[in-house]
Design an enzyme around this catalytic site. Structure first.
Site, PDB file in Angstrom:
ATOM      1  N   CYS A 113     -10.358  -4.248 -25.946  1.00  0.00           N
ATOM      2  CA  CYS A 113     -10.993  -4.861 -27.136  1.00  0.00           C
ATOM      3  C   CYS A 113     -10.944  -3.959 -28.360  1.00  0.00           C
ATOM      4  O   CYS A 113     -11.159  -4.424 -29.478  1.00  0.00           O
ATOM      5  CB  CYS A 113     -12.438  -5.240 -26.831  1.00  0.00           C
ATOM      6  SG  CYS A 113     -12.586  -6.427 -25.500  1.00  0.00           S
ATOM      7  N   HIS A 238     -16.049  -6.261 -33.628  1.00  0.00           N
ATOM      8  CA  HIS A 238     -15.437  -6.955 -32.496  1.00  0.00           C
ATOM      9  C   HIS A 238     -16.391  -8.053 -32.045  1.00  0.00           C
ATOM     10  O   HIS A 238     -17.608  -7.852 -32.009  1.00  0.00           O
ATOM     11  CB  HIS A 238     -15.177  -5.959 -31.365  1.00  0.00           C
ATOM     12  CG  HIS A 238     -14.820  -6.629 -30.071  1.00  0.00           C
ATOM     13  ND1 HIS A 238     -13.831  -7.594 -29.992  1.00  0.00           N
ATOM     14  CD2 HIS A 238     -15.339  -6.512 -28.824  1.00  0.00           C
ATOM     15  CE1 HIS A 238     -13.752  -8.015 -28.742  1.00  0.00           C
ATOM     16  NE2 HIS A 238     -14.666  -7.388 -28.025  1.00  0.00           N
ATOM     17  N   ASN A 268     -14.673 -14.200 -27.144  1.00  0.00           N
ATOM     18  CA  ASN A 268     -14.149 -12.826 -27.224  1.00  0.00           C
ATOM     19  C   ASN A 268     -12.623 -12.862 -27.083  1.00  0.00           C
ATOM     20  O   ASN A 268     -12.100 -13.153 -26.014  1.00  0.00           O
ATOM     21  CB  ASN A 268     -14.781 -11.997 -26.105  1.00  0.00           C
ATOM     22  CG  ASN A 268     -14.331 -10.542 -26.104  1.00  0.00           C
ATOM     23  OD1 ASN A 268     -13.370 -10.180 -26.778  1.00  0.00           O
ATOM     24  ND2 ASN A 268     -15.014  -9.711 -25.335  1.00  0.00           N
TER      25      ASN A 268
HETATM   26  N1  ACO Z   1     -23.960 -19.732 -16.628  1.00  0.00           N
HETATM   27  C1  ACO Z   1     -25.176 -19.778 -16.065  1.00  0.00           C
HETATM   28  N2  ACO Z   1     -25.746 -18.729 -15.445  1.00  0.00           N
HETATM   29  C2  ACO Z   1     -25.043 -17.591 -15.403  1.00  0.00           C
HETATM   30  C3  ACO Z   1     -23.745 -17.472 -15.972  1.00  0.00           C
HETATM   31  C4  ACO Z   1     -23.216 -18.616 -16.598  1.00  0.00           C
HETATM   32  N3  ACO Z   1     -22.012 -18.620 -17.190  1.00  0.00           N
HETATM   33  N4  ACO Z   1     -23.299 -16.228 -15.776  1.00  0.00           N
HETATM   34  C5  ACO Z   1     -24.263 -15.562 -15.111  1.00  0.00           C
HETATM   35  N5  ACO Z   1     -25.311 -16.381 -14.881  1.00  0.00           N
HETATM   36  C6  ACO Z   1     -26.581 -16.080 -14.210  1.00  0.00           C
HETATM   37  C7  ACO Z   1     -26.474 -14.880 -13.312  1.00  0.00           C
HETATM   38  O1  ACO Z   1     -25.975 -15.242 -12.039  1.00  0.00           O
HETATM   39  C8  ACO Z   1     -27.934 -14.422 -13.253  1.00  0.00           C
HETATM   40  O2  ACO Z   1     -28.605 -15.250 -12.317  1.00  0.00           O
HETATM   41  P1  ACO Z   1     -29.741 -14.625 -11.353  1.00  0.00           P
HETATM   42  O3  ACO Z   1     -30.791 -14.086 -12.280  1.00  0.00           O
HETATM   43  O4  ACO Z   1     -30.159 -15.823 -10.543  1.00  0.00           O
HETATM   44  O5  ACO Z   1     -29.035 -13.559 -10.591  1.00  0.00           O
HETATM   45  C9  ACO Z   1     -28.471 -14.746 -14.645  1.00  0.00           C
HETATM   46  O6  ACO Z   1     -27.557 -15.721 -15.186  1.00  0.00           O
HETATM   47  C10 ACO Z   1     -28.551 -13.544 -15.559  1.00  0.00           C
HETATM   48  O7  ACO Z   1     -27.312 -12.834 -15.503  1.00  0.00           O
HETATM   49  P2  ACO Z   1     -27.077 -11.498 -16.292  1.00  0.00           P
HETATM   50  O8  ACO Z   1     -25.716 -10.992 -15.970  1.00  0.00           O
HETATM   51  O9  ACO Z   1     -28.251 -10.574 -16.075  1.00  0.00           O
HETATM   52  O10 ACO Z   1     -27.151 -12.021 -17.796  1.00  0.00           O
HETATM   53  P3  ACO Z   1     -27.078 -11.216 -19.115  1.00  0.00           P
HETATM   54  O11 ACO Z   1     -28.204 -11.577 -19.987  1.00  0.00           O
HETATM   55  O12 ACO Z   1     -26.785  -9.762 -18.891  1.00  0.00           O
HETATM   56  O13 ACO Z   1     -25.773 -11.836 -19.801  1.00  0.00           O
HETATM   57  C11 ACO Z   1     -23.475 -11.352 -20.192  1.00  0.00           C
HETATM   58  C12 ACO Z   1     -24.520 -11.699 -19.168  1.00  0.00           C
HETATM   59  C13 ACO Z   1     -23.413 -12.482 -21.204  1.00  0.00           C
HETATM   60  C14 ACO Z   1     -22.135 -11.210 -19.490  1.00  0.00           C
HETATM   61  C15 ACO Z   1     -23.857 -10.051 -20.897  1.00  0.00           C
HETATM   62  O14 ACO Z   1     -24.180  -9.055 -19.965  1.00  0.00           O
HETATM   63  C16 ACO Z   1     -22.747  -9.557 -21.784  1.00  0.00           C
HETATM   64  O15 ACO Z   1     -22.360 -10.178 -22.743  1.00  0.00           O
HETATM   65  N6  ACO Z   1     -22.223  -8.359 -21.513  1.00  0.00           N
HETATM   66  C17 ACO Z   1     -21.166  -7.790 -22.294  1.00  0.00           C
HETATM   67  C18 ACO Z   1     -19.915  -8.125 -21.622  1.00  0.00           C
HETATM   68  C19 ACO Z   1     -18.761  -8.291 -22.558  1.00  0.00           C
HETATM   69  O16 ACO Z   1     -18.898  -8.732 -23.674  1.00  0.00           O
HETATM   70  N7  ACO Z   1     -17.600  -7.960 -22.074  1.00  0.00           N
HETATM   71  C20 ACO Z   1     -16.420  -8.205 -22.801  1.00  0.00           C
HETATM   72  C21 ACO Z   1     -15.483  -7.105 -22.805  1.00  0.00           C
HETATM   73  S1  ACO Z   1     -16.130  -5.650 -23.498  1.00  0.00           S
HETATM   74  C22 ACO Z   1     -16.463  -6.036 -24.986  1.00  0.00           C
HETATM   75  O17 ACO Z   1     -15.749  -6.816 -25.552  1.00  0.00           O
HETATM   76  C23 ACO Z   1     -17.644  -5.421 -25.616  1.00  0.00           C
END
Ligand code: ACO
Length: 311
Positions: A113, A238, A268
């Site tokens: 990224c 980004h 993204n």
């Molecule tokens: N739909 C519904 N529920 C979902 C989904 C979905 N698509 N994905 C995960 N869940 C559930 C999980 O299973 C979890 O359920 P549980 O509590 O029963 O176990 C719950 O939602 C919470 O999941 P978390 O992973 O804790 O959610 P969080 O608030 O951390 O959000 C996310 C997840 C959006 C991926 C976040 O961590 C994030 O954006 N991280 C950055 C990742 C990123 O952007 N990576 C890209 C590459 S690097 C970069 O570009 C910066």
């Protein structure tokens, strides 16, 4: 003193749009969950026969047109991509051929990224040291091809697209500074292991590290240039997650009105996200000549980087 000045910007998005509602039909997710956790509403997805070079070429042509530059004057092409058309040759070489450019150096940069900021850093250094006079810097990605569309924890996050800028040597500023960093210690938090097809990610850990790191790179960039937060006109970050973007803006005391946000429409797009966001805000008139822009990125590796730009 010679600067590399952004003479033109361009972008391209594939025609096919996949909304959160569309994803609801194929996996256990909801439009509400995706919007609340990420700010994403939809993403563009490349056609079966559409590759990083096809999209990068369109973005490059637009940027050349805005810069009033003939492709034959380009003497450097650097492409940030994690999803090249082929293992080799580079996507930059394919784009070079299709632009009808000959002899210029052309190569890809792989910093996930942060790929566009890394590419901009390399091109900027070549221009200010006299190694190039007109450079094309492109970010282009087909992340849909490395996304597991059955894995709701990653499938909702990514999209395809391309953005480009033309840099030209100029006595007027210009890119004021570029900054790049990496820490391979974190490689297994976000990866596509060799022999595997899809992105694996520890979303929570990536999120926390991204927020902390974007704060430190912004401080480093402002301090290097003796610039205050209040001097910034625009943050062009980004586009990974609206919560990460909002946290970065808060650290800079910038209202969201001064932040270019496209993650809602594009999701993204990795190395393409910054040049895409930049081009959209230039073309809709928000970003004006003479304004001060902070570009910042964070991605797999981990890698991170920034650029302070007098547009
Ligand atoms: N739909 C519904 N529920 C979902 C989904 C979905 N698509 N994905 C995960 N869940 C559930 C999980 O299973 C979890 O359920 P549980 O509590 O029963 O176990 C719950 O939602 C919470 O999941 P978390 O992973 O804790 O959610 P969080 O608030 O951390 O959000 C996310 C997840 C959006 C991926 C976040 O961590 C994030 O954006 N991280 C950055 C990742 C990123 O952007 N990576 C890209 C590459 S690097 C970069 O570009 C910066």
């Amino acid at each position: 003193m010679i600067y590399a000045r952004i003479a033109g910007t361009g972008s391209y998005l594939p025609e096919k749009v996949v909304s959160n509602k569309d994803l609801e039909a194929t996996m256990d997710t909801s439009d509400e969950w995706i919007r609340e956790r990420t700010g994403i509403r939809q993403r563009h997805v490349a056609a079966e026969n559409e590759f990083a070079s096809d999209m990068g070429l369109q973005a490059a042509r637009q940027a050349l047109e805005m810069a009033n530059t003939d492709a034959s004057d380009i003497d450097l092409i650097v492409v940030g991509t994690t999803t090249p058309d082929k293992v080799f040759p580079s996507t930059a070489c394919t784009i070079q051929r299709r632009l009808g450019v000959h002899n210029s150096p052309a190569f890809d940069v792989q910093a996930v990224c942060s790929g566009f900021v890394y590419a901009l850093d390399v091109a900027n250094r070549m221009v200010i040291t006299g190694g190039a006079t007109k450079a094309l810097v492109i970010g282009t990605e087909t992340l849909s091809r490395i996304t597991d569309w059955d894995d709701r924890s990653t499938a909702v996050l990514f999209g395809d697209g391309a953005g480009a800028v033309v840099l030209e040597a100029s006595e007027k500023p210009g890119i004021l500074s570029t900054h790049t960093h990496a820490d391979g210690e974190f490689e297994d938090l976000l990866e596509v292991p060799l022999g595997e097809q899809y992105i694996r990610m520890n979303g929570n850990a990536v999120f926390r590290k991204a927020v902390a790191t974007l704060g430190s790179i912004a401080r480093e960039t402002l301090a290097t240039n003796g610039v205050e937060k209040a001097d910034l006109d625009w943050l062009v970050p980004h586009q990974a997650n609206l919560r990460i973007i909002s946290a970065a803006a808060r650290k800079l005391d910038l209202p969201m009105e001064q932040v270019v946000v496209t993650v809602d429409k594009h999701a993204n797009t990795s190395a393409a996200s910054i040049p895409l966001a930049l081009d959209i805000a230039v073309r809709d008139g928000r970003i004006q000549r003479g304004q001060l822009l902070l570009l910042e990125a964070f991605g797999g590796g981990f890698t991170w980087g920034s650029a302070l730009v007098r547009f």
